[in-house]
Enzyme design. Structure first.
Site, PDB file in Angstrom:
ATOM      1  N   PHE A   1       2.447  -2.993   3.289  1.00 35.78           N
ATOM      2  CA  PHE A   1       1.229  -2.388   3.843  1.00 35.78           C
ATOM      3  C   PHE A   1       0.559  -3.252   4.895  1.00 35.78           C
ATOM      4  O   PHE A   1      -0.188  -2.749   5.731  1.00 35.78           O
ATOM      5  CB  PHE A   1       0.222  -2.081   2.714  1.00 35.78           C
TER       6      PHE A   1
ATOM      7  N   LYS B   1      11.361   3.350   5.318  1.00 33.46           N
ATOM      8  CA  LYS B   1      10.371   3.772   4.317  1.00 33.46           C
ATOM      9  C   LYS B   1       9.158   2.841   4.429  1.00 33.46           C
ATOM     10  O   LYS B   1       9.178   1.706   3.963  1.00 33.46           O
ATOM     11  CB  LYS B   1      10.939   3.700   2.894  1.00 33.46           C
TER      12      LYS B   1
ATOM     13  N   GLU C   1       3.345   3.160   1.313  1.00 33.94           N
ATOM     14  CA  GLU C   1       2.629   4.414   1.020  1.00 33.94           C
ATOM     15  C   GLU C   1       1.116   4.264   1.218  1.00 33.94           C
ATOM     16  O   GLU C   1       0.387   5.241   1.175  1.00 33.94           O
ATOM     17  CB  GLU C   1       2.960   4.923  -0.387  1.00 33.94           C
TER      18      GLU C   1
ATOM     19  N   SER D   1       6.352  -8.093  -1.522  1.00 41.34           N
ATOM     20  CA  SER D   1       6.046  -9.158  -2.483  1.00 41.34           C
ATOM     21  C   SER D   1       7.340  -9.723  -3.082  1.00 41.34           C
ATOM     22  O   SER D   1       8.383  -9.052  -3.083  1.00 41.34           O
ATOM     23  CB  SER D   1       5.159  -8.588  -3.585  1.00 41.34           C
TER      24      SER D   1
ATOM     25  N   CYS E   1       1.096 -12.480   5.400  1.00 43.57           N
ATOM     26  CA  CYS E   1       2.054 -13.354   4.717  1.00 43.57           C
ATOM     27  C   CYS E   1       2.033 -14.758   5.312  1.00 43.57           C
ATOM     28  O   CYS E   1       2.542 -15.688   4.716  1.00 43.57           O
ATOM     29  CB  CYS E   1       3.450 -12.782   4.799  1.00 43.57           C
TER      30      CYS E   1
ATOM     31  N   GLU F   1      -0.102 -15.953  -5.499  1.00 43.81           N
ATOM     32  CA  GLU F   1      -0.433 -15.390  -4.189  1.00 43.81           C
ATOM     33  C   GLU F   1      -1.599 -14.415  -4.400  1.00 43.81           C
ATOM     34  O   GLU F   1      -1.440 -13.391  -5.073  1.00 43.81           O
ATOM     35  CB  GLU F   1       0.765 -14.645  -3.587  1.00 43.81           C
TER      36      GLU F   1
HETATM   37  P1  NAD Z   1       4.986  -4.582  -2.161  1.00 44.55           P
HETATM   38  O1  NAD Z   1       6.084  -5.463  -2.620  1.00 44.55           O
HETATM   39  O2  NAD Z   1       4.066  -4.014  -3.172  1.00 44.55           O
HETATM   40  O3  NAD Z   1       5.580  -3.314  -1.361  1.00 44.55           O
HETATM   41  C1  NAD Z   1       6.512  -3.486  -0.311  1.00 44.55           C
HETATM   42  C2  NAD Z   1       7.369  -2.228  -0.217  1.00 44.55           C
HETATM   43  O4  NAD Z   1       8.106  -2.081  -1.438  1.00 44.55           O
HETATM   44  C3  NAD Z   1       6.556  -0.944  -0.039  1.00 44.55           C
HETATM   45  O5  NAD Z   1       7.236  -0.113   0.875  1.00 44.55           O
HETATM   46  C4  NAD Z   1       6.515  -0.348  -1.449  1.00 44.55           C
HETATM   47  O6  NAD Z   1       6.482   1.045  -1.436  1.00 44.55           O
HETATM   48  C5  NAD Z   1       7.821  -0.830  -2.056  1.00 44.55           C
HETATM   49  N1  NAD Z   1       7.722  -1.081  -3.503  1.00 44.55           N
HETATM   50  C6  NAD Z   1       6.606  -1.450  -4.201  1.00 44.55           C
HETATM   51  N2  NAD Z   1       6.914  -1.632  -5.501  1.00 44.55           N
HETATM   52  C7  NAD Z   1       8.234  -1.359  -5.630  1.00 44.55           C
HETATM   53  C8  NAD Z   1       9.136  -1.382  -6.741  1.00 44.55           C
HETATM   54  N3  NAD Z   1       8.733  -1.706  -7.974  1.00 44.55           N
HETATM   55  N4  NAD Z   1      10.427  -1.056  -6.523  1.00 44.55           N
HETATM   56  C9  NAD Z   1      10.854  -0.718  -5.289  1.00 44.55           C
HETATM   57  N5  NAD Z   1      10.038  -0.689  -4.200  1.00 44.55           N
HETATM   58  C10 NAD Z   1       8.750  -1.006  -4.361  1.00 44.55           C
HETATM   59  O7  NAD Z   1       4.181  -5.403  -1.037  1.00 44.55           O
HETATM   60  P2  NAD Z   1       2.832  -4.994  -0.319  1.00 44.55           P
HETATM   61  O8  NAD Z   1       1.711  -5.129  -1.281  1.00 44.55           O
HETATM   62  O9  NAD Z   1       3.000  -3.736   0.417  1.00 44.55           O
HETATM   63  O10 NAD Z   1       2.749  -6.153   0.783  1.00 44.55           O
HETATM   64  C11 NAD Z   1       2.192  -7.421   0.536  1.00 44.55           C
HETATM   65  C12 NAD Z   1       3.253  -8.421   0.166  1.00 44.55           C
HETATM   66  O11 NAD Z   1       4.215  -8.525   1.217  1.00 44.55           O
HETATM   67  C13 NAD Z   1       2.701  -9.819   0.006  1.00 44.55           C
HETATM   68  O12 NAD Z   1       3.335 -10.424  -1.088  1.00 44.55           O
HETATM   69  C14 NAD Z   1       3.079 -10.516   1.302  1.00 44.55           C
HETATM   70  O13 NAD Z   1       3.193 -11.922   1.226  1.00 44.55           O
HETATM   71  C15 NAD Z   1       4.400  -9.892   1.576  1.00 44.55           C
HETATM   72  N6  NAD Z   1       4.766  -9.985   2.972  1.00 44.55           N
HETATM   73  C16 NAD Z   1       5.723 -10.882   3.312  1.00 44.55           C
HETATM   74  C17 NAD Z   1       6.079 -11.045   4.632  1.00 44.55           C
HETATM   75  C18 NAD Z   1       7.133 -12.020   5.028  1.00 44.55           C
HETATM   76  O14 NAD Z   1       7.508 -12.025   6.181  1.00 44.55           O
HETATM   77  N7  NAD Z   1       7.647 -12.852   4.132  1.00 44.55           N
HETATM   78  C19 NAD Z   1       5.450 -10.273   5.623  1.00 44.55           C
HETATM   79  C20 NAD Z   1       4.474  -9.351   5.239  1.00 44.55           C
HETATM   80  C21 NAD Z   1       4.144  -9.220   3.896  1.00 44.55           C
END
Ligand code: NAD
Length: 498
Positions: free
Chosen positions: A152, A176, A179, A229, A284, A383
């Site tokens: 997001f 994808k 959401e 994450s 991030c 985090e």
């Molecule tokens: P998230 O892991 O909750 O979601 C990321 C994606 O995975 C979304 O599209 C979501 O729909 C999907 N998803 C969520 N739960 C899932 C599951 N159980 N099984 C399969 N798919 C699932 O992350 P977020 O809250 O959207 O984003 C924030 C996180 O992203 C933070 O931890 C941040 O550090 C990380 N991030 C990392 C970088 C990097 O370059 N390392 C860059 C941006 C964000």
């Protein structure tokens, strides 16, 4: 209150015409208002979209580099012209300030500009006459259909890390988005259509775990680029690899800033505030821990506090420096960490909960600063992903380095010092993928690849740059023999090595 807008998948250039079994609400985090009703794809719907991408892959993979580049240039121009419109959608669903939303599109645009050089980037090697009349060379070919799953916090930039590279290298894409803020990707997909990209090359499925797992399991999806994450990144990596796919899965972070006694403290305080509180800490590459050497710690904390008092929190479309958190649930989680920090004995120097309720019905928390944090506290180990900055006081460079290297995450870090030798030692010794020296957020340019170490990245390939070209292509090594016309006859033997 206006009726929420329906947001649906894009099958090639067309909106999906089915009826979703499940939907989810999209909010404006600055007001709490429900603005969108998002279709969540079932695994069958993902299958439908992958089939469209697969059908388009054969032809797109053979389209000339000249034509691909013309489309990339046209897309880049459209992105520049429509930046305002996309930024509005980002602020309305993510909450970050409008200027910050425009800035993330600009950073993504740099990857498009890099991808415009694809004819050069796709050059293989050539060795003439490796044996008599025999040449050896390599060519880089697309994989087919690739999946992109984005978080997001950068609803435009992270998709732009991957999609232009995948398309430039001749693949078709099913993305994808998160959401929580899905509209930016739909707007950007429409720009690809306007730029002349053939139907079916760029597709969008919206959804949650069901859609992600369907992409991970689908045999026609050859590679997955994921950002999110750490627990989900690990799941995506393990399941994708078990299904024989190429996977790059970028995870979470806990980034430290090390401030040595000889640092320019104004520069360091500016950096701590911009990197700690920008985008409400939902980056991030955000700094969440400042390692302050004891001799300058009091002065550094004073300067950080002064600066936090000048930050304005509010609706990202207004006169604000920092917007709300993305959802009510995330606000509750971050506020819970503030409570844990207090309970564990850290010194709450700036309490961002004060006055947050006066900012309106949105999900607001103001800049929050803890001093005298110790490594056993949950505000240090976890985090938080919010506007909560922790000061850990240290006695030496070695103690600071040890803390960073012991941390399970290794995304970004930065050092503030005026000692070139110390900076040089740090860049060599620190076990982190992206390192800054006197800069707040060391996000690499598009032509360097983006990626962390340890629990911040699963897989071995970083995003965009030359590693992006490598990720989205397969190398084929060719050995050819063309006989000289003066050659007497057909030789059926094994080529002699001379
Ligand atoms: P998230 O892991 O909750 O979601 C990321 C994606 O995975 C979304 O599209 C979501 O729909 C999907 N998803 C969520 N739960 C899932 C599951 N159980 N099984 C399969 N798919 C699932 O992350 P977020 O809250 O959207 O984003 C924030 C996180 O992203 C933070 O931890 C941040 O550090 C990380 N991030 C990392 C970088 C990097 O370059 N390392 C860059 C941006 C964000």
């Amino acid at each position: 209150m206006s009726t929420p807008t329906r947001i649906t998948h894009l099958v090639g250039h067309s909106p999906w015409e089915g009826e979703a079994e499940r939907t989810s609400e999209v909010f404006n985090p600055a007001t709490g208002e429900v603005t969108g009703a998002l279709d969540l794809a079932s695994s069958e719907t993902v299958g439908e979209v992958v089939a469209v991408a697969k059908a388009a892959a054969k032809e797109w993979g053979t389209v000339s580099l000249a034509r691909r580049v013309r489309i990339l240039f046209a897309f880049r121009q459209l992105l520049e012209e429509r930046k305002d419109e996309i930024a509005l959608a980002i602020t309305a669903e993510h909450g970050k300030t409008y200027d910050d939303a425009k800035a993330e599109i600009s950073r993504g645009q740099e990857v498009v500009e890099f991808a415009c050089g694809i004819p050069h980037l796709l050059k293989g090697g050539f060795s003439e006459n490796v044996s008599t009349s025999i040449d050896a060379y390599s060519i880089l070919q697309p994989l087919g259909v690739v999946g992109v799953i984005s978080p997001f916090n950068f609803p435009a930039m992270v998709p732009l890390w991957f999609v232009p590279m995948a398309i430039a290298t001749g693949n078709t894409v099913v993305i994808k988005p998160s959401e929580k803020d899905p509209t930016a990707v739909n707007l950007i997909a429409d720009l690809w259509r306007e730029a002349g990209l053939p139907d079916g090359v760029m597709n969008v499925v919206h959804g949650d775990k069901e859609a992600v797992d369907a992409l991970l399991d689908h045999p026609d999806v050859k590679a997955i680029s994921f950002v999110g994450s750490t627990p989900v990144a690990r799941h995506v990596y393990e399941r994708g690899v078990a299904n024989g796919k190429r996977v790059q899965a970028l995870g979470g972070a806990k980034n430290h800033m090390l401030v040595l006694p000889d640092a320019d403290l104004d520069l360091a305080a500016d950096a701590a505030v911009s990197a700690g509180y920008g985008a409400a800490g939902e980056r991030c590459m955000a700094i969440s821990v400042v390692l302050a050497t004891e001799s300058i710690a009091d002065e550094l904390v004073t300067r950080i506090v002064e600066r936090t008092r000048t930050l304005r929190t509010g609706d990202g479309m207004g006169e604000s420096d920092m917007g709300p958190l993305v959802t009510r649930a995330h606000l509750d989680k971050v506020t819970g960490y503030v409570e844990q920090g207090v309970a564990s004995g850290a010194e709450l120097v700036v309490d961002g909960r004060e006055g947050a309720g006066d900012l309106g019905p949105g999900y607001f928390l103001q800049p929050t600063l803890f001093d005298k944090v110790t490594p056993d506290m949950s505000i240090y180990t976890d985090e938080i992903f919010g506007p909560v900055l922790c000061i850990v006081r240290i006695d030496s460079y070695d103690e600071g380095l040890q803390l960073i290297n012991d941390n399970p995450y290794g995304n970004g870090t930065t050092i503030f010092t005026n000692d070139g030798g110390a900076a040089r030692r740090f860049q060599h010794e620190v076990e982190v993928g992206m390192v800054g020296i006197n800069v707040p957020i060391p996000t690499p340019m598009a032509y360097y690849s983006f990626g962390g170490w340890k629990n911040s990245l699963f897989g071995d390939t970083h995003a965009h740059g030359i590693e992006g070209v490598h990720f989205f292509t397969r190398t084929k090594a060719v050995t050819q023999r063309w006989l000289d016309p003066s050659h007497g006859g057909l030789n059926l033997g094994f080529p002699e090595n001379d």
